[in-house]
Design a protein around this motif. Structure first.
Motif, short mmCIF file in Angstrom:
data_model
loop_
_atom_site.label_atom_id
_atom_site.label_comp_id
_atom_site.label_asym_id
_atom_site.label_seq_id
_atom_site.Cartn_x
_atom_site.Cartn_y
_atom_site.Cartn_z
N MET A 139 -13.46 -5.68 10.25
CA MET A 139 -12.51 -4.61 9.99
C MET A 139 -12.10 -4.60 8.52
N ILE A 140 -11.95 -5.78 7.95
CA ILE A 140 -11.62 -5.88 6.53
C ILE A 140 -12.76 -5.33 5.68
N ARG A 141 -14.02 -5.68 6.03
CA ARG A 141 -15.18 -5.18 5.28
C ARG A 141 -15.26 -3.66 5.33
N ARG A 142 -14.78 -3.09 6.40
CA ARG A 142 -14.83 -1.63 6.53
C ARG A 142 -13.68 -0.96 5.79
N GLY A 143 -12.82 -1.73 5.13
CA GLY A 143 -11.77 -1.15 4.31
C GLY A 143 -10.43 -1.02 4.99
N PHE A 144 -10.25 -1.72 6.11
CA PHE A 144 -8.99 -1.65 6.84
C PHE A 144 -8.31 -3.02 6.85
N GLY A 145 -8.27 -3.66 5.71
CA GLY A 145 -7.74 -5.02 5.62
C GLY A 145 -6.27 -5.13 6.00
N GLU A 146 -5.46 -4.19 5.53
CA GLU A 146 -4.03 -4.25 5.84
C GLU A 146 -3.78 -4.12 7.34
N ALA A 147 -4.49 -3.16 7.93
CA ALA A 147 -4.35 -2.95 9.37
C ALA A 147 -4.84 -4.17 10.16
N ALA A 148 -5.95 -4.76 9.72
CA ALA A 148 -6.50 -5.93 10.42
C ALA A 148 -5.49 -7.07 10.43
N GLN A 149 -4.87 -7.32 9.29
CA GLN A 149 -3.89 -8.41 9.21
C GLN A 149 -2.69 -8.13 10.11
N ARG A 150 -2.23 -6.88 10.10
CA ARG A 150 -1.08 -6.51 10.92
C ARG A 150 -1.39 -6.63 12.41
N ILE A 151 -2.57 -6.16 12.81
CA ILE A 151 -2.96 -6.23 14.21
C ILE A 151 -3.00 -7.68 14.69
#
Length: 348
Positions: free
Chosen positions: A265-277
């Motif tokens: 998910m981080i590689r796809r550009g959603f790092g902030e969301a991944a950490q929050r989830i």
């Protein structure tokens, strides 16, 4: 483009969607795919499906390496292929994650890169039957000579004559393992693939082909991505239905410091969301973790909406360089639509 059907692994009770698989075969689908986590296994359901189907390829997506020694995986795949009439099985392999490897299977996490390389090499030796199987690997060796060994093991050759070219595909996502996949495998089950990532992934694959020598390239290598499909006028509702699974895998399917789905998910550009989830999920705030999954993350890895929207968005998948697309859907009408869009050849 070839189409596949994912039936995954079971819940609390095992049920096989036989009618859906038979429909997919009639519509001209190329493959059906099982999976395993820590419940139902990936091979047994395919043996049942082999008996009720005629042509569709039978793939494991994936068999976990820690679940069985490589010779056992080769025996299972070779036996299944013989039962299916030959030339129908794809042995899809993957490492899973350290929580399952060590917690469920009681195996050391070790060095996954070298374990994959040893595992595939041993399976190929079993299939080939050129000589009794021996292997001196970094992670796996045959015969075994480690702690507890009596020292009397001997190389053996499979009694069953298997397909020497039985295809081995790998489910991988990291740069090192994607390159390894292109080097040693016959196909790739990419983790978290979406079409816009192919410009980044293509050089990794090309490097793997280069390491394998001049005989490998995109022309003789299969890439099977995965997408959820739903025909609906409620796009946001369909995306919302995908979010609990995303939250489970990104937030809870792995250790806080080692979760391949979060890394994807981080590689796809959603790092902030991944950490929050992950924070919310591990904090037992699962509903909030689900709500934190972005619509855009789900939308780009699926084909949902009215028929016209699905047709339009399919073009990116068809043009990105993959050779197949495995569908996740409960709708027979979605299978029929995708067969038409992809130009599958129905059985007559």
């Amino acid at each position: 483009m070839k189409l596949g059907l994912s039936i995954g692994y079971s819940g609390a009770e095992l049920t096989l969607p036989v009618e859906k698989v038979l429909l997919a075969e009639r519509l001209g689908f190329d493959s059906v795919w099982t999976a395993e986590a820590y419940g139902s296994d990936a091979i047994s359901p395919l043996a049942y499906l082999a008996a009720v189907t005629e042509r569709i390829r039978l793939g494991t997506g994936i068999m976990q390496l820690a679940a069985r020694p490589p010779v056992s995986a080769a025996m299972a795949a070779g036996t299944l292929d013989a039962l299916a009439g030959g030339g129908r099985v794809i042995a899809g392999l993957g490492v899973s994650g350290p929580q399952i490897v060590e917690g469920w299977y009681g195996q050391p996490w070790g060095k996954p890169y070298w374990r994959i390389r040893d595992y595939v090499a041993i399976m190929r030796k079993v299939f080939a039957r050129k000589e009794p199987v021996a292997h001196a690997g970094r992670e796996i060796s045959l015969p075994y000579t480690g702690p507890g060994a009596l020292g009397v093991g001997k190389p053996l050759m499979s009694i069953l004559h298997m397909d020497a070219r039985l295809p081995i595909w790998l489910g991988t996502g990291t740069e090192a393992n994607v390159k390894l996949t292109a080097e040693i495998a016959d196909g790739w089950l990419p983790l978290g693939f979406v079409p816009r990532l192919m410009p980044t992934l293509r050089p990794w694959l090309e490097e793997g082909f280069r390491r394998a020598g001049g005989h490998k390239g995109f022309a003789n290598f299969e890439i099977q991505a995965r997408a959820e499909v739903a025909i609906t006028d409620d796009v946001r509702g369909a995306l919302a239905g995908m979010k609990p699974r995303v939250a489970l895998y990104v937030g809870g399917m792995g250790h806080r410091d080692k979760n391949f789905h979060k890394e994807m998910m981080i590689r796809r550009g959603f790092g902030e969301a991944a950490q929050r989830i992950q924070e919310l999920y591990l904090g037992r705030r699962k509903d909030e973790a689900v709500a934190a999954v972005p619509d855009e993350f789900c939308d780009e890895m699926s084909l949902v909406g009215p028929v016209a929207r699905i047709r339009e968005r399919y073009r990116a998948w068809a043009d990105c360089g993959i050779t197949g697309l495995t569908l996740v859907t409960d709708q027979p009408e979605a299978l029929e639509l995708m067969a038409k869009i992809a130009g599958a050849s129905p059985r007559t």
